[in-house]
Enzyme design. Sequence first.
Site, PDB file in Angstrom:
ATOM      1  CB  CYS A  83      -0.872  -0.017   1.253  1.00 30.29           C
ATOM      2  SG  CYS A  83      -1.842   1.482   1.485  1.00 30.29           S
ATOM      3  CB  CYS A 197      -2.867   4.370  -5.217  1.00 23.19           C
ATOM      4  SG  CYS A 197      -4.263   3.515  -4.452  1.00 23.19           S
TER       5      CYS A 197
END
Length: 282
Positions: A83, A197
């Site tokens: 992440c 992302c």
Amino acid sequence: MATPAAGAKLDPSLPIAMFDSGVGGLTVLHECLVSLPEEDYVYLGDTAWFPYGVKDPDDLRARIREIAELLLGGRAKLLVIACNTATSIGEETARQVAGEHGVAVVPVVEPQAEIAAAITGNGKVGVLATPNTVASAAYRHALEGQGRALEVTEVEAPDLAPFIQDGSPFDEAVVEMARTYCAPLKAAEVDTLILGCTHYPLVAPLLQRILGRDIRLVSGGHAVAAAVQRTLERRGLARPADSEGTYRFLCTGDVDSFCDLGTRFLQMPLGEVERVEISSGS
Ligand code: DGL
């Protein structure tokens, strides 16, 4: 279970742990499953607390601490932060916890910055990321550290990961949203775009169509899988490449929706997903 003393040798048969706020990290897991099929994996999707991109950074660090403790307390030989937001805000926190367990951490930001700096032709690099990631300037710093003069254009995309995590059908509204996010990148004439992302590779075809074929998209998965391999080999923790490992999933939110969406995006069966509780930040 007892924590191994610092410097104690970990067992190579332990799994690799990774986490994300939701299904985005599956893009990283998939690359690892392909590059290192002999390893076992445990993946935690913190869906009850999604999205990380707009959470208070201190709360997010507390959450990351607890997730790292949960994953490493269950024994793992490596921690992958799948992440970008968690890496940008909480890499140090994850490293502290992992250090206490004698475990190395592989984050997502640095490996992508290395690739982007190496492949850009005109030196103009774009970063599309969550508000927290852009505010942290983690990519800007990582790109500045590559020893090459680069012009960096960062764009916040607050609604893109939530759209993907929702599992909403692709419609004209999302195309318009993506066009809006891409406009400043086109105006800046970037020739390389970091998908900052781990959810964004799931809309890469849409972004590529808007930006054009010549723009190179840099996702985290491939670079992370290579970093995982290097780290395991350096530490003598790689499993012999003669068997196929397993993978399993934990999530903090609704198990059925994680399973449905995860199967759709990973395009592999998820098996039984176990629900776990994380108390901080809730
Ligand atoms: N997958 C997360 C990331 O890489 C983002 C989504 C979020 O939780 O806001 O940044």
